[in-house]
Design a protein around this motif. Sequence first.
Motif, PDB file in Angstrom:
ATOM      1  N   ILE A 123       1.020  -1.215   0.118  1.00  0.00           N
ATOM      2  CA  ILE A 123       0.078   0.074  -0.529  1.00  0.00           C
ATOM      3  C   ILE A 123       0.745   1.233   0.049  1.00  0.00           C
ATOM      4  N   LEU A 124       2.270   0.789   0.447  1.00  0.00           N
ATOM      5  CA  LEU A 124       2.704   2.238   0.838  1.00  0.00           C
ATOM      6  C   LEU A 124       3.592   3.421  -0.135  1.00  0.00           C
ATOM      7  N   PRO A 125       4.130   2.352  -1.138  1.00  0.00           N
ATOM      8  CA  PRO A 125       4.255   2.475  -2.821  1.00  0.00           C
ATOM      9  C   PRO A 125       3.789   2.733  -3.296  1.00  0.00           C
ATOM     10  N   LEU A 126       2.318   1.713  -3.314  1.00  0.00           N
ATOM     11  CA  LEU A 126       1.735   2.360  -4.338  1.00  0.00           C
ATOM     12  C   LEU A 126       0.921   3.652  -3.859  1.00  0.00           C
ATOM     13  N   ILE A 127       0.456   4.551  -2.836  1.00  0.00           N
ATOM     14  CA  ILE A 127       0.161   5.653  -2.752  1.00  0.00           C
ATOM     15  C   ILE A 127       0.984   6.508  -3.697  1.00  0.00           C
ATOM     16  N   GLY A 128       2.233   6.867  -3.107  1.00  0.00           N
ATOM     17  CA  GLY A 128       3.489   7.404  -3.850  1.00  0.00           C
ATOM     18  C   GLY A 128       3.138   7.564  -5.609  1.00  0.00           C
ATOM     19  N   VAL A 129       3.113   5.840  -5.932  1.00  0.00           N
ATOM     20  CA  VAL A 129       2.845   6.694  -7.155  1.00  0.00           C
ATOM     21  C   VAL A 129       1.938   6.463  -7.735  1.00  0.00           C
ATOM     22  N   ILE A 130       0.531   6.372  -7.490  1.00  0.00           N
ATOM     23  CA  ILE A 130      -0.473   6.938  -7.505  1.00  0.00           C
ATOM     24  C   ILE A 130      -0.598   8.631  -7.858  1.00  0.00           C
ATOM     25  N   ARG A 131      -0.333   8.797  -6.245  1.00  0.00           N
ATOM     26  CA  ARG A 131      -0.500  10.817  -6.054  1.00  0.00           C
ATOM     27  C   ARG A 131       0.938  11.468  -7.486  1.00  0.00           C
ATOM     28  N   SER A 132       1.785  10.499  -7.219  1.00  0.00           N
ATOM     29  CA  SER A 132       2.323  10.995  -8.365  1.00  0.00           C
ATOM     30  C   SER A 132       1.856  11.364 -10.255  1.00  0.00           C
ATOM     31  N   ILE A 133       0.987  10.287 -10.313  1.00  0.00           N
ATOM     32  CA  ILE A 133       0.025  10.288 -11.105  1.00  0.00           C
ATOM     33  C   ILE A 133      -0.435  11.844 -11.938  1.00  0.00           C
ATOM     34  N   ASP A 134      -0.508  12.236 -13.048  1.00  0.00           N
ATOM     35  CA  ASP A 134      -1.491  13.448 -12.536  1.00  0.00           C
ATOM     36  C   ASP A 134      -2.522  13.277 -13.609  1.00  0.00           C
ATOM     37  N   ALA A 135      -3.337  14.009 -12.817  1.00  0.00           N
ATOM     38  CA  ALA A 135      -5.235  14.042 -12.995  1.00  0.00           C
ATOM     39  C   ALA A 135      -5.374  14.905 -13.963  1.00  0.00           C
ATOM     40  N   ALA A 136      -4.728  15.226 -15.035  1.00  0.00           N
ATOM     41  CA  ALA A 136      -5.163  15.777 -16.183  1.00  0.00           C
ATOM     42  C   ALA A 136      -5.051  14.746 -17.264  1.00  0.00           C
ATOM     43  N   THR A 137      -4.160  13.890 -16.654  1.00  0.00           N
ATOM     44  CA  THR A 137      -4.427  12.491 -18.068  1.00  0.00           C
ATOM     45  C   THR A 137      -5.282  11.122 -17.995  1.00  0.00           C
ATOM     46  N   LEU A 138      -5.823  11.381 -16.459  1.00  0.00           N
ATOM     47  CA  LEU A 138      -6.990  10.934 -16.884  1.00  0.00           C
ATOM     48  C   LEU A 138      -8.225  11.429 -17.142  1.00  0.00           C
ATOM     49  N   ARG A 139      -8.092  13.188 -17.030  1.00  0.00           N
ATOM     50  CA  ARG A 139      -9.366  13.887 -17.419  1.00  0.00           C
ATOM     51  C   ARG A 139      -9.161  13.606 -19.183  1.00  0.00           C
ATOM     52  N   ALA A 140      -7.924  13.940 -19.436  1.00  0.00           N
ATOM     53  CA  ALA A 140      -7.712  13.996 -20.944  1.00  0.00           C
ATOM     54  C   ALA A 140      -8.246  12.148 -21.762  1.00  0.00           C
ATOM     55  N   ALA A 141      -8.152  11.573 -20.865  1.00  0.00           N
ATOM     56  CA  ALA A 141      -8.606  10.513 -21.913  1.00  0.00           C
ATOM     57  C   ALA A 141     -10.119  10.522 -21.721  1.00  0.00           C
ATOM     58  N   ALA A 142     -10.922  11.061 -20.511  1.00  0.00           N
ATOM     59  CA  ALA A 142     -12.212  10.746 -20.378  1.00  0.00           C
ATOM     60  C   ALA A 142     -12.351  11.735 -21.739  1.00  0.00           C
ATOM     61  N   LEU A 143     -11.935  13.458 -21.549  1.00  0.00           N
ATOM     62  CA  LEU A 143     -12.321  13.423 -23.251  1.00  0.00           C
ATOM     63  C   LEU A 143     -12.493  13.521 -23.972  1.00  0.00           C
ATOM     64  N   CYS A 144     -11.353  12.082 -24.234  1.00  0.00           N
ATOM     65  CA  CYS A 144     -11.121  11.434 -25.057  1.00  0.00           C
ATOM     66  C   CYS A 144     -11.779  10.587 -26.299  1.00  0.00           C
ATOM     67  N   GLY A 145     -12.867  10.079 -25.418  1.00  0.00           N
ATOM     68  CA  GLY A 145     -14.356   9.052 -24.963  1.00  0.00           C
ATOM     69  C   GLY A 145     -13.949   7.909 -24.156  1.00  0.00           C
ATOM     70  N   ALA A 146     -13.127   7.788 -23.584  1.00  0.00           N
ATOM     71  CA  ALA A 146     -12.670   7.135 -22.633  1.00  0.00           C
ATOM     72  C   ALA A 146     -13.860   6.889 -21.681  1.00  0.00           C
ATOM     73  N   ASN A 147     -14.279   5.239 -21.473  1.00  0.00           N
ATOM     74  CA  ASN A 147     -14.549   5.329 -19.905  1.00  0.00           C
ATOM     75  C   ASN A 147     -14.605   5.193 -18.981  1.00  0.00           C
ATOM     76  N   ARG A 148     -14.604   4.845 -17.055  1.00  0.00           N
ATOM     77  CA  ARG A 148     -14.119   5.030 -16.941  1.00  0.00           C
ATOM     78  C   ARG A 148     -13.528   3.335 -16.381  1.00  0.00           C
ATOM     79  N   TRP A 149     -13.689   2.179 -17.153  1.00  0.00           N
ATOM     80  CA  TRP A 149     -13.009   1.257 -17.215  1.00  0.00           C
ATOM     81  C   TRP A 149     -11.894   1.338 -18.224  1.00  0.00           C
ATOM     82  N   GLN A 150     -12.224   1.881 -19.564  1.00  0.00           N
ATOM     83  CA  GLN A 150     -10.779   2.269 -19.855  1.00  0.00           C
ATOM     84  C   GLN A 150     -10.013   2.595 -19.052  1.00  0.00           C
TER      85      GLN A 150
END
Length: 290
Positions: A175-202
């Motif tokens: 859990i501890l290593p994963l928290i740091g890795v997930i927090r380092s992921i830019d939320a804009a990347t997920l928003r960009a994927a959603a704007l491009c038509g990706a659903n939650r699973w994608q």
Amino acid sequence: MAPYTAVAPAPGIVTRRRPLLSAPLRHITPTLILVVLFFIVPVAMLLLRSVLEPTVGLENYATLFGSTTYLRIFLNTFMVAGIVTILSVLIGFPVAWLLAIMPRKWSAIFLAVIVLSMWTNLLARTYAWMVLLQRTGVINKVLLSLGIIDQPLALVNNITGVSIGMTYIMLPFIILPLIGVIRSIDAATLRAAALCGANRWQCFSRVLLPLSLPGIAAGALMVFVMSLGYFVTPALLGGASSMMLAELIAQLVQSLVKWGLGGATAFVLLVVTLGLYFVQLNFFTAHGKR
């Protein structure tokens, strides 16, 4: 030709002798000494005992790999380590994701609970699981009262109990290593994927999960390697049919006084661990260069 005469340095000029060791080497010398004394020398002594006792040769290794009993213990060890690693990833990833996206205040509280569980005495936690998992324990009583089962389940003195107890103990290490890795992921990347038509699973399977793979791999390797050499929890929650390598080594050395065979078992475990680390390191190094 005139004979060679030494020339004295001019007055006021101070000559310095070149040090025997370069500056970078002098800085790491204490570390190298510690590594040699506390890591290389013990491993070398372990290897020597495995090939010198009771006779010179590879008799201990032949006994180790030629016995179905020892091979079954190897199988138990790797099976339990694999089960614990898979369960830790499946449980730890959602927990780490929730801790990474929730408000910092609540995340700090839950993270403190996880860290405090790591600081709690390991023996006390294992005994607590013995109480919970026994036939008259809380888990069986709840399942019986809900009508899910008709008779108590055998959750201790077998691989099931060992897997449950070790998964609980190993969860913080993934859990501890994963928290740091997930927090380092830019939320804009997920928003960009959603704007491009990706659903939650994608968004999860094609963006979040691939970007989290380094943390998952590091945590899974840590859990797997630690599970291979764990002793207390398997000894208390397991049984004779679910013995693991750490228990075998302790029994060979302490009860049977077979230092050579115990050393061979420990050396094989060390080689396997280093091999897994080498494969993981090269795989993700090559993956990162793509």
